[in-house]
Design a protein around this motif. Structure first.
Motif, mmCIF file in Angstrom:
data_model
loop_
_atom_site.group_PDB
_atom_site.id
_atom_site.type_symbol
_atom_site.label_atom_id
_atom_site.label_comp_id
_atom_site.label_asym_id
_atom_site.label_seq_id
_atom_site.Cartn_x
_atom_site.Cartn_y
_atom_site.Cartn_z
ATOM 1 N N ALA A 213 43.446 35.710 42.419
ATOM 2 C CA ALA A 213 42.302 36.606 42.260
ATOM 3 C C ALA A 213 42.741 38.043 42.009
ATOM 4 O O ALA A 213 42.190 38.744 41.155
ATOM 5 N N ILE A 214 43.759 38.505 42.730
ATOM 6 C CA ILE A 214 44.240 39.885 42.560
ATOM 7 C C ILE A 214 44.823 40.084 41.166
ATOM 8 O O ILE A 214 44.572 41.101 40.499
ATOM 9 N N ILE A 215 45.612 39.122 40.678
ATOM 10 C CA ILE A 215 46.194 39.233 39.339
ATOM 11 C C ILE A 215 45.101 39.253 38.278
ATOM 12 O O ILE A 215 45.144 40.053 37.328
ATOM 13 N N SER A 216 44.087 38.400 38.435
ATOM 14 C CA SER A 216 42.983 38.353 37.470
ATOM 15 C C SER A 216 42.232 39.676 37.425
ATOM 16 O O SER A 216 41.941 40.208 36.342
ATOM 17 N N ILE A 217 41.923 40.232 38.581
ATOM 18 C CA ILE A 217 41.197 41.512 38.625
ATOM 19 C C ILE A 217 42.031 42.619 38.004
ATOM 20 O O ILE A 217 41.539 43.441 37.212
ATOM 21 N N GLY A 218 43.320 42.679 38.338
ATOM 22 C CA GLY A 218 44.191 43.721 37.794
ATOM 23 C C GLY A 218 44.307 43.653 36.287
ATOM 24 O O GLY A 218 44.211 44.684 35.596
ATOM 25 N N LEU A 219 44.487 42.457 35.724
ATOM 26 C CA LEU A 219 44.607 42.311 34.272
ATOM 27 C C LEU A 219 43.324 42.715 33.558
ATOM 28 O O LEU A 219 43.357 43.358 32.500
ATOM 29 N N ASN A 220 42.176 42.361 34.128
ATOM 30 C CA ASN A 220 40.902 42.730 33.496
ATOM 31 C C ASN A 220 40.667 44.232 33.549
ATOM 32 O O ASN A 220 40.096 44.810 32.616
ATOM 33 N N ILE A 221 41.112 44.879 34.624
ATOM 34 C CA ILE A 221 40.986 46.346 34.694
ATOM 35 C C ILE A 221 41.834 47.004 33.607
ATOM 36 O O ILE A 221 41.397 47.938 32.913
ATOM 37 N N PHE A 222 43.064 46.533 33.407
ATOM 38 C CA PHE A 222 43.917 47.079 32.355
ATOM 39 C C PHE A 222 43.291 46.865 30.978
ATOM 40 O O PHE A 222 43.380 47.731 30.093
ATOM 41 N N LEU A 223 42.657 45.703 30.784
ATOM 42 C CA LEU A 223 42.019 45.423 29.497
ATOM 43 C C LEU A 223 40.876 46.395 29.231
ATOM 44 O O LEU A 223 40.733 46.920 28.112
#
Length: 266
Positions: free
Chosen positions: A59-69
């Motif tokens: 979940a943390i990796i998914s949220i972080g990647l979407n924020i960068f996008l």
């Protein structure tokens, strides 16, 4: 019309190109994020890690990647993201201050998962509550108490409390005291008690029951009586011990000892 052609058409063309670029970046970014998430899930499946931690990491990796996008898409439109990052950080601090209790419970939940002071199914005493662990959640731990009441305790309270895990060891002691009559010789009483306890189902032969004189008084000698058993048989051994001792002394024609339990919570 000349002015419109001079100013608006280039602007519309520029915005349209940026919009197309943002859409392409969103589609491509989501595709790449999906590939990365699959790779992370495969790596976590092969790792002998607790399932809860795996879920949190994903979940943390998914949220972080979407924020960068999202930040990358804003850059395409020429929006300054430095101030946005500062705003997000300030909002994070405000939310953290408002939710400090929840964050403390979350951090304590990570501690409980990593260090495993107990697991689901163990019988524990936590924060004065004794029961069987039903769930170790992100923010709270759920017990089914000895009174069959579902009890939810915040993880921060669990991690800072004294934890007694009755299921961690292969056996535990059943603490009793036997007040013998003054006319009864303690060695013969100990011999009879030892044989009686070893005949009770689920009492451990190793370690053998502890039977010693701990006090002499006018009322007579007092013994410590301590058979050992697995926690699952704790109450059965308590009940059977008292009945078996009364029956053994009665059949031997000896005066009954006064048996008292040392208080236990489980």
């Amino acid at each position: 019309m000349n002015q419109i052609e001079t100013y608006l058409l280039p602007m519309a063309l520029s915005v349209g190109m940026k919009l197309l670029g943002a859409i392409a970046l969103w589609v491509g970014g989501r595709f790449v994020i999906g590939l990365l998430q699959k790779a992370v899930r495969r790596a976590l499946v092969l790792n002998p890690m607790d399932p809860t931690i795996k879920m949190w990491i994903g979940a943390i990796i998914s949220i972080g990647l979407n924020i960068f996008l999202v930040i990358a898409i804003l850059n395409v439109f020429g929006i300054e993201t430095t101030s946005l990052a500062a705003l997000v950080a300030a909002a994070g601090l405000a939310i953290g201050a408002a939710w400090s209790g929840l964050l403390a419970n979350f951090a304590a939940g990570v501690f409980l998962i990593l260090f495993k002071p107990f697991k689901v199914g163990d019988v524990v005493t936590v924060n004065g509550i004794t029961g069987t662990v039903l769930e170790i959640g992100v923010f709270s731990t759920t017990l089914n108490s000895t009174e069959h009441v579902r009890t939810i305790i915040g993880n921060n309270a669990v991690s800072t409390a004294i934890i007694q895990n009755y299921s961690a060891n292969p056996y535990r002691a059943v603490e009793m005291r036997a007040q013998l009559p003054a006319t009864l010789e303690p060695d013969s009483a100990i011999t009879l008690l030892r044989a009686t306890l070893l005949a009770i189902p689920n009492v451990c032969a190793e370690p053998a029951p502890t039977l010693e004189v701990i006090e002499f008084s006018e009322a007579g000698p007092k013994l410590i009586v301590r058979p050992f058993c697995h926690h699952d048989h704790y109450w059965q051994v308590i009940y059977d011990s008292q009945k078996a001792i009364a029956k053994a002394f009665s059949q031997a024609g000896l005066p009954q000892p006064l048996i008292t339990l040392v208080p236990k919570t489980a």
